[in-house]
Scaffold this motif. Structure first.
Motif, PDB file in Angstrom:
ATOM      1  N   MET A   1       0.847  -1.196   0.000  1.00 18.03           N
ATOM      2  CA  MET A   1       0.000   0.000   0.000  1.00 18.03           C
ATOM      3  C   MET A   1       0.876   1.237   0.000  1.00 18.03           C
ATOM      4  SD  MET A   1      -1.383  -0.387   3.892  1.00 18.03           S
ATOM      5  CE  MET A   1      -1.442   1.377   4.265  1.00 18.03           C
ATOM      6  N   SER A   2       1.295   1.609  -1.152  1.00 19.97           N
ATOM      7  CA  SER A   2       2.146   2.791  -1.264  1.00 19.97           C
ATOM      8  C   SER A   2       1.450   3.847  -2.103  1.00 19.97           C
ATOM      9  CB  SER A   2       3.476   2.423  -1.908  1.00 19.97           C
ATOM     10  OG  SER A   2       3.247   1.883  -3.177  1.00 19.97           O
ATOM     11  N   LYS A   3       1.428   5.053  -1.571  1.00 23.14           N
ATOM     12  CA  LYS A   3       0.819   6.147  -2.308  1.00 23.14           C
ATOM     13  C   LYS A   3       1.892   7.026  -2.931  1.00 23.14           C
ATOM     14  CE  LYS A   3      -3.604   6.683  -0.044  1.00 23.14           C
ATOM     15  NZ  LYS A   3      -4.517   7.639   0.614  1.00 23.14           N
ATOM     16  N   SER A   4       1.446   7.796  -3.892  1.00 20.06           N
ATOM     17  CA  SER A   4       2.364   8.737  -4.516  1.00 20.06           C
ATOM     18  C   SER A   4       2.135  10.133  -3.975  1.00 20.06           C
ATOM     19  CB  SER A   4       2.166   8.731  -6.032  1.00 20.06           C
ATOM     20  OG  SER A   4       2.485   7.459  -6.544  1.00 20.06           O
ATOM     21  N   CYS A   5       3.180  10.905  -3.962  1.00 27.51           N
ATOM     22  CA  CYS A   5       3.086  12.280  -3.507  1.00 27.51           C
ATOM     23  C   CYS A   5       2.137  13.058  -4.426  1.00 27.51           C
ATOM     24  CB  CYS A   5       4.477  12.916  -3.539  1.00 27.51           C
ATOM     25  SG  CYS A   5       4.456  14.657  -3.117  1.00 27.51           S
ATOM     26  N   PRO A   6       1.116  13.719  -3.874  1.00 28.64           N
ATOM     27  CA  PRO A   6       0.153  14.461  -4.696  1.00 28.64           C
ATOM     28  C   PRO A   6       0.768  15.694  -5.348  1.00 28.64           C
ATOM     29  CG  PRO A   6      -0.298  14.835  -2.379  1.00 28.64           C
ATOM     30  CD  PRO A   6       0.790  13.796  -2.450  1.00 28.64           C
ATOM     31  N   ILE A   7       1.927  16.071  -4.904  1.00 31.01           N
ATOM     32  CA  ILE A   7       2.574  17.256  -5.443  1.00 31.01           C
ATOM     33  C   ILE A   7       3.460  16.909  -6.626  1.00 31.01           C
ATOM     34  CG2 ILE A   7       4.062  19.205  -4.930  1.00 31.01           C
ATOM     35  CD1 ILE A   7       1.379  19.240  -3.488  1.00 31.01           C
ATOM     36  N   CYS A   8       4.322  15.960  -6.436  1.00 33.82           N
ATOM     37  CA  CYS A   8       5.289  15.654  -7.493  1.00 33.82           C
ATOM     38  C   CYS A   8       5.200  14.214  -7.977  1.00 33.82           C
ATOM     39  CB  CYS A   8       6.689  15.963  -7.001  1.00 33.82           C
ATOM     40  SG  CYS A   8       7.238  14.818  -5.723  1.00 33.82           S
ATOM     41  N   ASP A   9       4.301  13.453  -7.384  1.00 30.32           N
ATOM     42  CA  ASP A   9       4.025  12.098  -7.835  1.00 30.32           C
ATOM     43  C   ASP A   9       5.161  11.116  -7.575  1.00 30.32           C
ATOM     44  OD1 ASP A   9       1.872  10.615  -8.820  1.00 30.32           O
ATOM     45  OD2 ASP A   9       2.860  10.380 -10.743  1.00 30.32           O
ATOM     46  N   LYS A  10       6.068  11.508  -6.719  1.00 26.17           N
ATOM     47  CA  LYS A  10       7.098  10.566  -6.301  1.00 26.17           C
ATOM     48  C   LYS A  10       6.548   9.683  -5.185  1.00 26.17           C
ATOM     49  CE  LYS A  10      11.035  13.445  -7.411  1.00 26.17           C
ATOM     50  NZ  LYS A  10      12.173  14.218  -6.877  1.00 26.17           N
ATOM     51  N   PRO A  11       7.185   8.589  -4.917  1.00 21.95           N
ATOM     52  CA  PRO A  11       6.749   7.728  -3.816  1.00 21.95           C
ATOM     53  C   PRO A  11       6.760   8.493  -2.492  1.00 21.95           C
ATOM     54  CG  PRO A  11       8.336   6.581  -5.183  1.00 21.95           C
ATOM     55  CD  PRO A  11       8.311   8.012  -5.653  1.00 21.95           C
ATOM     56  N   ALA A  12       5.671   8.370  -1.761  1.00 23.19           N
ATOM     57  CA  ALA A  12       5.551   9.102  -0.509  1.00 23.19           C
ATOM     58  C   ALA A  12       6.462   8.507   0.555  1.00 23.19           C
ATOM     59  CB  ALA A  12       4.107   9.075  -0.040  1.00 23.19           C
ATOM     60  N   ALA A  13       6.943   9.388   1.415  1.00 23.31           N
ATOM     61  CA  ALA A  13       7.762   8.945   2.530  1.00 23.31           C
ATOM     62  C   ALA A  13       6.907   8.822   3.773  1.00 23.31           C
ATOM     63  CB  ALA A  13       8.883   9.945   2.768  1.00 23.31           C
ATOM     64  N   ALA A  14       7.147   7.791   4.535  1.00 16.22           N
ATOM     65  CA  ALA A  14       6.326   7.546   5.720  1.00 16.22           C
ATOM     66  C   ALA A  14       6.373   8.732   6.665  1.00 16.22           C
ATOM     67  CB  ALA A  14       6.828   6.297   6.429  1.00 16.22           C
ATOM     68  N   LYS A  15       7.485   9.393   6.699  1.00 16.76           N
ATOM     69  CA  LYS A  15       7.649  10.521   7.609  1.00 16.76           C
ATOM     70  C   LYS A  15       6.840  11.733   7.188  1.00 16.76           C
ATOM     71  CE  LYS A  15      11.249  13.285   9.818  1.00 16.76           C
ATOM     72  NZ  LYS A  15      12.703  13.578   9.852  1.00 16.76           N
ATOM     73  N   HIS A  16       6.579  11.825   5.908  1.00 23.16           N
ATOM     74  CA  HIS A  16       5.913  13.031   5.389  1.00 23.16           C
ATOM     75  C   HIS A  16       4.629  12.710   4.645  1.00 23.16           C
ATOM     76  CE1 HIS A  16       9.365  15.430   6.445  1.00 23.16           C
ATOM     77  NE2 HIS A  16      10.139  14.606   5.805  1.00 23.16           N
ATOM     78  N   ARG A  17       4.185  11.478   4.723  1.00 25.21           N
ATOM     79  CA  ARG A  17       3.036  11.098   3.924  1.00 25.21           C
ATOM     80  C   ARG A  17       1.830  11.994   4.181  1.00 25.21           C
ATOM     81  NH1 ARG A  17       1.066   5.488   6.860  1.00 25.21           N
ATOM     82  NH2 ARG A  17       0.519   6.469   8.798  1.00 25.21           N
ATOM     83  N   PRO A  18       1.004  12.189   3.178  1.00 20.21           N
ATOM     84  CA  PRO A  18       1.089  11.499   1.890  1.00 20.21           C
ATOM     85  C   PRO A  18       2.121  12.090   0.934  1.00 20.21           C
ATOM     86  CG  PRO A  18      -0.736  13.025   1.829  1.00 20.21           C
ATOM     87  CD  PRO A  18      -0.105  13.132   3.206  1.00 20.21           C
ATOM     88  N   PHE A  19       2.987  12.935   1.447  1.00 22.42           N
ATOM     89  CA  PHE A  19       3.953  13.591   0.571  1.00 22.42           C
ATOM     90  C   PHE A  19       5.286  12.853   0.588  1.00 22.42           C
ATOM     91  CE2 PHE A  19       1.047  16.621   2.475  1.00 22.42           C
ATOM     92  CZ  PHE A  19       0.399  17.069   1.341  1.00 22.42           C
ATOM     93  N   CYS A  20       6.143  13.230  -0.320  1.00 15.54           N
ATOM     94  CA  CYS A  20       7.437  12.574  -0.415  1.00 15.54           C
ATOM     95  C   CYS A  20       8.460  13.279   0.447  1.00 15.54           C
ATOM     96  CB  CYS A  20       7.904  12.545  -1.867  1.00 15.54           C
ATOM     97  SG  CYS A  20       8.417  14.164  -2.473  1.00 15.54           S
ATOM     98  N   SER A  21       8.159  14.530   0.795  1.00 15.55           N
ATOM     99  CA  SER A  21       9.133  15.309   1.544  1.00 15.55           C
ATOM    100  C   SER A  21       8.433  16.463   2.256  1.00 15.55           C
ATOM    101  CB  SER A  21      10.202  15.866   0.613  1.00 15.55           C
ATOM    102  OG  SER A  21       9.610  16.786  -0.288  1.00 15.55           O
ATOM    103  N   GLU A  22       9.159  17.081   3.164  1.00 15.29           N
ATOM    104  CA  GLU A  22       8.587  18.217   3.877  1.00 15.29           C
ATOM    105  C   GLU A  22       8.315  19.362   2.923  1.00 15.29           C
ATOM    106  OE1 GLU A  22      10.973  19.472   7.097  1.00 15.29           O
ATOM    107  OE2 GLU A  22       9.609  21.076   7.693  1.00 15.29           O
ATOM    108  N   ARG A  23       9.144  19.478   1.897  1.00 14.77           N
ATOM    109  CA  ARG A  23       8.962  20.550   0.932  1.00 14.77           C
ATOM    110  C   ARG A  23       7.617  20.432   0.227  1.00 14.77           C
ATOM    111  NH1 ARG A  23       9.905  23.056  -3.950  1.00 14.77           N
ATOM    112  NH2 ARG A  23       9.909  21.206  -5.214  1.00 14.77           N
ATOM    113  N   CYS A  24       7.290  19.233  -0.212  1.00 13.77           N
ATOM    114  CA  CYS A  24       6.019  19.036  -0.887  1.00 13.77           C
ATOM    115  C   CYS A  24       4.859  19.254   0.076  1.00 13.77           C
ATOM    116  CB  CYS A  24       5.966  17.646  -1.505  1.00 13.77           C
ATOM    117  SG  CYS A  24       6.887  17.542  -3.045  1.00 13.77           S
TER     118      CYS A  24
END
Ligand SMILES: [Zn+2]
Length: 60
Positions: A1-24
């Motif tokens: 169950m992995s989602k993609s970052c809604p901002i840049c569509d990269k794989p989301a990071a557990a730490k920042h989900r649903p985003f890939c990074s704090e920036r997104c």
């Protein structure tokens, strides 16, 4: 169950989900706030200038 970052569509990071990074996450937040917010980032200050996916979220 992995989602993609809604901002840049990269794989989301557990730490920042649903985003890939704090920036997104900040980018998304700035959209919510209507862009009145300055994002402390070393990236280019033109968040809305087409550098990102122009996908429109349903924010009502
Ligand atoms: Zn991202």
């Amino acid at each position: 169950m992995s989602k993609s970052c809604p901002i840049c569509d990269k794989p989301a990071a557990a730490k920042h989900r649903p985003f890939c990074s704090e920036r997104c996450a900040n980018v998304d937040l700035s959209r919510w706030l209507g862009g009145h917010y300055r994002i402390p980032t070393d990236e280019a200050p033109t968040v809305y200038d087409g550098g990102l996916d122009a996908d429109e979220d349903d924010r009502g």
